[in-house]
Motif scaffolding. Structure first.
Motif, PDB file in Angstrom:
ATOM      1  N   LEU B 229       1.032  -1.177   0.030  1.00 53.99           N
ATOM      2  CA  LEU B 229      -0.079   0.008  -0.023  1.00 53.99           C
ATOM      3  C   LEU B 229       0.789   1.071  -0.049  1.00 53.99           C
ATOM      4  N   ASN B 232       2.392   1.942  -3.200  1.00 55.72           N
ATOM      5  CA  ASN B 232       1.381   2.311  -4.164  1.00 55.72           C
ATOM      6  C   ASN B 232       1.041   3.723  -3.870  1.00 55.72           C
ATOM      7  N   MET B 233       0.966   4.218  -2.771  1.00 61.79           N
ATOM      8  CA  MET B 233       0.752   5.694  -2.364  1.00 61.79           C
ATOM      9  C   MET B 233       1.829   6.631  -2.785  1.00 61.79           C
ATOM     10  N   ILE B 236       1.149   7.110  -6.426  1.00 61.03           N
ATOM     11  CA  ILE B 236       0.237   8.045  -6.428  1.00 61.03           C
ATOM     12  C   ILE B 236       0.317   9.340  -6.022  1.00 61.03           C
TER      13      ILE B 236
END
Lengths: 593, 582
Positions: B229, B232-233, B236
């Motif tokens: 996660l 991924n952030m 992003i």
């Protein structure tokens, strides 16, 4: 993966969608905030042509430098505000999407951990892994852009309408006359491209499976010197794949120029109708200017909306598979009010046990035996005699059809299965090591097992010596499946693991043989240490083990055929006698020799 | 970037299409730049109270020019993108032709997944260079020049100010997409860690359940998911910058035109129409400017892919015909001699075969027995040259196998390997695999000897039944017998059976052996087996142990010898007895 994962279902299924949305619930606040921000940010783009109109009509036409500067400053401000909100919005919706699929992933993984072995027997591991990984990943688009961004697209279009109609009702209608064509063209294009890509994917799958298959069987291709013919066949598939792609090129080639043409037509319409109005003095040049800018703004939200169909379709297909797994309830049921296991002494009894992996096809038939606390019992028999099934039952990996299994007189069905397993250590024939360290493979990351206990266990089974010769000793990295360790070393580690948990009951499925006599001696020694002072059931492959056993149970075709000590059974000259000659006798020779 | 020059030969192959593509780009772009000028003229004409037909004329001219430019834009894609697909095709064909010639060693040292990754991802990345990257760089540069000429004509100073932010945009797109690509690679790494963890956890579920470690597994999985996660952030965070930066910079350009251009209008230097034209030009420029940054990235990525692909394409064939090949040798009759043959798989590994000397006369049947891992399969793999000997020589009919044309050698050897492999095709095509011809009688004959004929009757479509995942799953014995039929169908002079009956029941095996004996008259056969019943009738039996022939003779002699062979024999008798017990 295979076919099951390729089938694409319908794009919308309200039941699935409802269930999917239930995972959004914890983030309701985010969603509400995101939608609110969307409404604001959607206005900031469309407001600029409107402001441009004011700049032209009120300030440039009036030669007002200051006013022009002020309106330009407002334009810049709106731009910066839009950029900031857009960033925050994208970041948070993506974050929310990631969190939701994170929750879902953990949920699936935890669920799978609780499923019974029966499930794993029947389902290829690869398929379960796909559920936790790729299928969950496929939902990302739905949660992070699908749900919230629909609002964004709709509101951008909404705001453009508002500003246009405020400026000029008639010209709006004239300009928007191209909109139905644009919408039609976009959705039609999406559909065509979707079909074309389905075709491409089909041919790509063919190409990939051809390559996969022929790389696997390359020795067959080469044995039969089929290289030339195979190349021709490959080229056939390769060219189908190329043709499919070329079909899709056509749709792109026709679509993008069409969009550009439509926007030029819109501009021409604005100039034709608006131009007349300006000349007649009903309209200002600024309005014309703003309208021309709007013609470029429609396209992106419409295109985005048309893509939502694909997102939905993928999400539905994946979620269907995921929910199917979550709904699977193959479990070994725990009793509702489990009896407490106290002071386990380690008496084991099988009473008329019948068992089948597949209903009706019994692998164990009417098995009864009793093991006193501290006794070692060896189970022998040919392959397929039912030895492994016996040890699978005692840990309640499977439930029996008929009869009962008792620990210290308590039926194992009535106690908590996790409690039960805590009193038993199982050592399997195929040692399974996890990637991690030597230590983590001994204590399995259990805090209750201290480093000293782990080292002590390793010392007792004779694994300490080779471990301390490793560069990082107990912290030495263990690769996947223990690839860097020898078979014998892996066994010793699994013995240490069993010992560290210090169980009352030990179940040991001996590996057939070890490579060299040195390791063999080590392992024999370790097994002796392991069996001391606890009730043990051993599927024996070693002469030393059967010789030391208190009792030997001879299995044949799912039934107990002979019971006794080594000497007694040899004297019987029955099945055991033959088995002994076949499996154990030459060990005698090597030991003596 | 050098690695990409390997693609030049493909570009040359399609030079006509590419030249046409470039011409279309020029035509489309040179007409498109007139549209903003038409917009300017039409707006400016409004002040002079033009008549209505004049306005209509402008409107029609805009649509006409757009249609002309659009038509060529259509043709550009039809040419350039089609060429890129054709080059992708050529590249993949060359890749496959090469792969097929690589020695077995290569496939044992490289995982299928790895080879597949090159065939899919790398070729894909290269196509992005061949197609979009090349097309956009030509399109972008010409469009840029045309537009620049136009706007300079309108106002040099406004051109300077409004274009000022754009190089920054190209640079940002380049930087951002590079960073995103990097972050994406990090994510992929974590993702495959996550996959491996799940894989391991599900494979080791027995251990986990035995020691009641489920909760810990879930905990660890959570930790990994947390990291995933976080990565991924990380991406992003950067990816979310993309759109805002994009419209921030382009928006600033437009605002510069309105503010500075507006002042010029107030001063009477420019007209409103010219401002409109300017903004139209800017929006035409935005995509090329973005594409520029993107293309630079594509070039970097595809050159890395090309480098990896070149590494495979440079892999030597090792086993191939050479200058010593005697092409006059076009048949094989079947006498095989091993002369001081030693063999090892790799330089620093121990010998698998040590100084083997033996002769297999034409028309005879010999057998090799011994425990697992003593070198039996390695030995027979040397005959059809799946590997070449490390030392010594293997002679067939007096010729070194290295001198016999590879295709002649292999076409005359029927090899049935230990690991069965059948294609997911019909049974008939599998049997006929080595024959390259339709021949029903061959199929029937081969199937009969392999005792497949009875099984075929129960298959849904007889010989046309598809095998494998898409069709029916055969039992282990049926697979082995199909492989046998496939080897028999090529009418081989030498037949090699490498433990080919291990999954066939003894009764059926007996039937096959009887039929085979008939078929093998005048041919040389080599049999490897763990079953004494399979080998006992051979003319000569060799017992291998640790790469050396330790016993040889016929069945009776070896039983009398009382060593490894005799022991094997005794054990199998016992096993039989146990099985018969009810």
């Amino acid at each position: 993966m295979g076919q099951e994962d390729e089938i694409l279902g319908k794009a919308y299924d309200s039941k699935l969608m409802k269930r999917l949305l239930s995972y959004v619930k914890p983030y309701k606040k985010y969603v509400v905030l995101a939608i609110f921000l969307n409404i604001i940010v959607a206005a900031l783009g469309p407001v600029r042509p409107y402001l441009t109109m004011i700049a032209i009509d009120d300030y440039i036409a009036a030669k007002d430098y200051e006013g022009l500067l002020m309106i330009s400053a407002i334009l810049v401000a709106s731009l910066i505000l839009q950029a900031i909100i857009q960033y925050v919005l994208t970041y948070y919706t993506q974050y929310m999407g990631q969190k939701i699929i994170y929750d879902l992933r953990i949920k699936i993984f935890s669920h799978v951990q609780k499923l019974a072995l029966k499930y794993f027997d029947k389902t290829p591991i690869g398929r379960i892994v796909t559920r936790v990984t790729n299928d969950v990943e496929a939902l990302d688009d739905l949660f992070s852009s699908g749900i919230v961004m629909v609002f964004s697209d709709v509101f951008i279009i909404f705001w453009i309408f508002i500003f246009m109609f405020i400026m000029d009702w008639d010209l709006s209608l004239v300009t928007l006359s191209v909109l139905p064509v644009l919408i039609y063209a976009t959705f039609r294009f999406r559909k065509k491209v979707r079909d074309a890509y389905r075709d491409v994917r089909f041919h790509l799958a063919r190409l990939n499976s051809y390559m996969q298959e022929h790389i696997t069987g390359m020795n067959v291709v080469q044995t039969f010197t089929k290289e030339q013919e195979e190349l021709e066949q490959f080229n056939g598939i390769n060219s189908d794949h190329r043709t499919a792609h070329i079909h899709s090129v056509f749709y792109y080639a026709i679509f993008f120029p069409t969009v550009e043409l439509l926007s030029s037509i819109a501009i021409a319409l604005i100039i034709w109708y608006g131009g007349g109005e300006v000349v007649s003095g009903f309209m200002t040049v600024g309005v014309l200017f703003a309208f021309i800018q709007y013609t470029e703004m429609f396209f992106r939200p419409i295109r985005d909306l048309s893509e939502k169909y694909n997102i939905m379709q993928t999400a539905m297909a994946s979620s269907e598979r995921i929910f199917k797994l979550l709904d699977n309830d193959t479990r070994v049921q725990n009793p509702e009010n489990p009896e407490v296991l106290q002071d386990v002494k380690g008496e084991i009894e099988f009473k008329n046990v019948w068992f089948a992996y597949n209903p009706g096809d019994y692998v164990l038939k009417d098995i009864s035996f009793k093991i006193k606390p501290g006794e070692t019992v060896a189970i022998v028999g040919a392959t397929g005699a039912g030895k492994t099934s016996i040890i699978n039952l005692f840990t309640r990996f499977y439930d029996i059809e008929k009869g009962g299994i008792f620990i210290d007189g308590q039926n194992i069905k009535d106690v908590d299965k996790h409690e039960l397993r805590k009193h038993i250590s199982t050592v399997l024939q195929d040692v399974f090591l996890f990637s991690g360290t030597i230590k983590s493979n001994i204590n399995l990351d259990n805090d209750k097992i201290t480093d000293e206990m782990a080292v002590e266990a390793a010392k007792t089974v004779g694994a300490h010596k080779f471990i301390s010769e490793l560069p990082h000793q107990y912290d030495e990295e263990v690769k996947e499946k223990g690839a860097t360790l020898s078979v014998g070393q892996k066994q010793l580690i699994s013995f240490a693991r069993a010992l560290a948990y210090n169980p009352q009951i030990l179940i040991l499925d001996e590996a057939t043989s070890s490579i060299d006599t040195e390791t063999e001696t080590l392992i024999q020694h370790a097994i002796e240490k392991l069996l001391v002072g606890r009730t043990s059931i051993v599927i024996a492959h070693r002469l030393s083990t059967i010789q030391n056993a208190d009792k030997i149970i001879v299995m044949h075709k799912g039934e107990i055929r002979e019971v006794g000590t080594h000497q007694e059974l040899l004297a019987e000259k029955g099945i055991y006698y033959k088995l002994y000659q076949l499996q154990y006798k030459d060990q005698e020779m090597t030991i003596k020799g | 970037m050098n690695s990409l020059s390997a693609l030049n030969k493909y570009f040359v192959r399609y030079k006509k299409e590419l030249a046409a593509g470039v011409l279309f780009i020029l035509l489309s772009n040179s007409s498109q730049v007139f549209i903003p000028l038409l917009m300017r003229d039409s707006i400016d004409s409004l002040k002079e109270n033009v008549n209505y037909s004049e306005i209509i004329k402008y409107a029609l001219m805009i649509v006409g020019t757009a249609a002309f430019s659009g038509y060529f834009r259509f043709l550009i894609r039809m040419k350039m993108n089609v060429v890129s697909r054709k080059i992708e095709y050529d590249l993949r064909t060359d890749f496959w032709a090469h792969i097929q010639k690589l020695p077995l060693r290569y496939f044992q040292n490289n995982s299928i997944g790895n080879i597949m990754a090159h065939a899919t991802n790398d070729i894909n990345a290269i196509r992005m260079y061949v197609g979009p990257a090349v097309m956009y760089s030509i399109d972008t540069s010409t469009k840029f020049i045309f537009i620049l000429a136009m706007i300079l004509m309108i106002s040099p100073s406004l051109t300077l100010f409004s274009l000022l932010p754009l190089p920054f945009l190209s640079y940002m797109v380049f930087r951002l997409s590079k960073r995103i690509h990097q972050k994406f690679t990090f994510i992929q790494e974590k993702f495959s860690e996550l996959t491996t963890f799940a894989q391991e956890s599900f494979s080791g579920i027995r251990v986990i359940k035995s020691y009641v470690r489920e909760a810990k597994q879930i905990d660890d999985f959570k930790k990994l998911s947390d990291e995933y996660l976080a990565r991924n952030m990380d991406k992003i965070k950067i990816q979310a910058l993309f759109m805002p930066i994009l419209f921030l910079i382009t928006g600033v350009s437009v605002i510069v035109v309105i503010w500075y251009g507006g002042s010029l209008v107030i001063n009477g230097v420019l007209t409103i129409g010219e401002i409109l034209a300017f903004t139209a030009y800017l929006s035409l420029l935005i995509f090329p400017v973005i594409a520029l940054g993107w293309v630079m990235n594509l070039v970097q990525q595809s050159s890395a892919s090309m480098k990896r692909l070149n590494r495979i394409l440079d892999e030597p064939y090792e086993i191939n015909d050479s200058k010593d090949t005697k092409y006059s040798k076009n048949t094989v009759s079947g006498t095989i001699v091993f002369k001081n043959v030693s063999f090892k798989y790799k330089e620093n590994l121990p010998d698998v075969l040590k100084n083997i000397n033996l002769e297999i006369p034409k028309g005879s049947t010999v057998a090799f027995v011994g425990h697992t891992g003593v070198g039996k399969s390695s030995l027979i793999n040397l005959i059809p040259r799946f590997y070449d000997v490390t030392e010594g020589q293997i002679l067939i009919d007096g010729f070194d196998v290295k001198e016999i044309p590879l295709s002649v050698l292999r076409r005359n050897i029927g090899l049935v390997q230990q690991e069965t492999f059948l294609f997911s095709d019909t049974l008939r095509n599998n049997i006929l695999y080595g024959l390259n011809a339709e021949n029903d009688s061959v199929v029937k004959k081969a199937a009969e000897i392999a005792r497949l004929d009875k099984d075929v009757e129960s298959f849904p479509n007889g010989y046309e039944t598809i095998l494998g995942e898409r069709g029916i799953t055969l039992s282990g014995g049926q697979k082995q017998r199909s492989c046998l039929a496939r080897a028999l169908a090529i009418d081989p002079k030498i037949l090699i059976l490498d433990d080919s009956f291990s999954a066939v029941d003894t009764h059926t095996e007996e039937e096959i052996l009887v039929k085979l004996r008939e078929f093998m008259k005048g041919r040389t056969s080599i049999i490897i087996s763990h079953r004494i019943s399979t080998v006992k009738d051979a003319d000569r039996i060799f017992v291998l142990d640790e790469g050396i022939v330790v016993e040889q003779g016929n069945h009776e002699e070896l039983v009398a010898n009382g060593k490894i062979y005799a022991d094997l024999h005794y054990r199998q008798l016992l096993e039989e007895e146990l099985k018969e017990l009810s």
